[in-house]
Write a protein that holds these residues in place. Structure first.
Motif, short mmCIF file in Angstrom:
data_model
loop_
_atom_site.label_atom_id
_atom_site.label_comp_id
_atom_site.label_asym_id
_atom_site.label_seq_id
_atom_site.Cartn_x
_atom_site.Cartn_y
_atom_site.Cartn_z
N ALA A 119 -5.48 8.88 -1.63
CA ALA A 119 -6.11 7.61 -1.27
C ALA A 119 -6.83 7.00 -2.46
N GLU A 120 -7.56 7.83 -3.23
CA GLU A 120 -8.29 7.30 -4.39
C GLU A 120 -7.32 6.81 -5.45
N LYS A 154 0.82 -1.20 0.00
CA LYS A 154 0.00 0.00 0.00
C LYS A 154 0.86 1.26 0.00
N ARG A 163 -7.55 12.73 0.34
CA ARG A 163 -8.56 11.97 -0.38
C ARG A 163 -8.10 11.64 -1.80
N GLU A 215 -5.71 3.65 -4.27
CA GLU A 215 -6.68 2.60 -3.97
C GLU A 215 -6.49 2.06 -2.55
N VAL A 216 -6.34 2.99 -1.62
CA VAL A 216 -6.27 2.63 -0.20
C VAL A 216 -7.28 3.50 0.53
N SER A 217 -7.54 3.18 1.77
CA SER A 217 -8.48 3.96 2.56
C SER A 217 -7.78 5.17 3.17
N THR A 270 -8.23 6.04 6.11
CA THR A 270 -7.87 5.59 7.45
C THR A 270 -6.46 5.03 7.47
#
Length: 206
Positions: free
Chosen positions: A46-47, A22, A43, A50-52, A54
């Motif tokens: 993360a997008e 990740k 954000r 492809e991870v959250s 969090t």
């Protein structure tokens, strides 16, 4: 069924590998967004990775990468904004200097024109004082007379041109008439010349 130490170690290793994968995706996503000049925010990263979100907050390494990327992005944005403002300010400063120089030149030109007008007005006043009213009237009368004389000479010149053209026409007609008469005279002389030639031939034969 209880898990043994081997299974626990394997699970921990798997989670570490997942976290490592990740983080690798996060690094790659940050690099892509930088090249694309995209918005570096939690954000968006993360997008792209492809991870959250969090994971980006909870994982220390991921959190450090995101924090550094966002900080660098803000710094670059601030530098670009500052440079753009400086360029705009320099452009307006140059325009202001050009406008000021043009205004100074125009003011000098206006002052020069006013001085010239004043000089000309002074010369006109001097002429009015030096030349009596009678002389001015006399000059006006002479001017009118000269204009009339010019009109008369122009008319006479036009009449002479018409007469000259008529004379040229008559001359051309006379030349043509003379040429016709010369041709007729030659035609009239040819029979006589033939008769004399025949008589001479008969005399020589006899």
């Amino acid at each position: 069924m209880t898990s043994g130490p081997g299974q626990t170690a394997a699970a921990i290793a798997a989670r570490r590998q997942q976290a490592k994968d990740k983080i690798t995706r996060v690094e790659k996503a940050i690099g892509q967004l930088r090249r694309e000049r995209g918005r570096l925010a939690v954000r968006a990263i993360a997008e792209r990775a492809e991870v959250s979100a969090t994971f980006l907050y909870e994982n220390a390494d991921a959190r450090a990468l995101v924090h550094q990327a966002v900080t660098d992005s803000k710094s670059r944005h601030d530098r670009r904004t500052s440079e753009k403002h400086e360029q705009i300010e320099a452009s307006w400063r140059e325009r202001a200097l050009n406008a000021e120089a043009e205004l100074t030149r125009t003011q000098n030109e206006v002052l020069s024109q006013r001085q010239r007008i004043g000089e000309l007005m002074g010369q006109l006043r001097d002429i009015d004082q030096m030349v009596p009213c009678e002389s001015i009237q006399h000059l006006a009368t002479e001017n009118t007379t000269l204009k009339r004389r010019i009109q008369q000479v122009t008319q006479e010149h036009r009449a002479l041109q018409e007469r000259l053209e008529g004379a040229r026409t008559n001359l051309r007609f006379g030349d043509k008439r003379i040429a016709d008469l010369e041709a007729q005279l030659l035609q009239a002389q040819q029979p006589n010349l033939l008769g004399e030639t025949n008589k001479k031939a008969v005399a020589d034969f006899g």
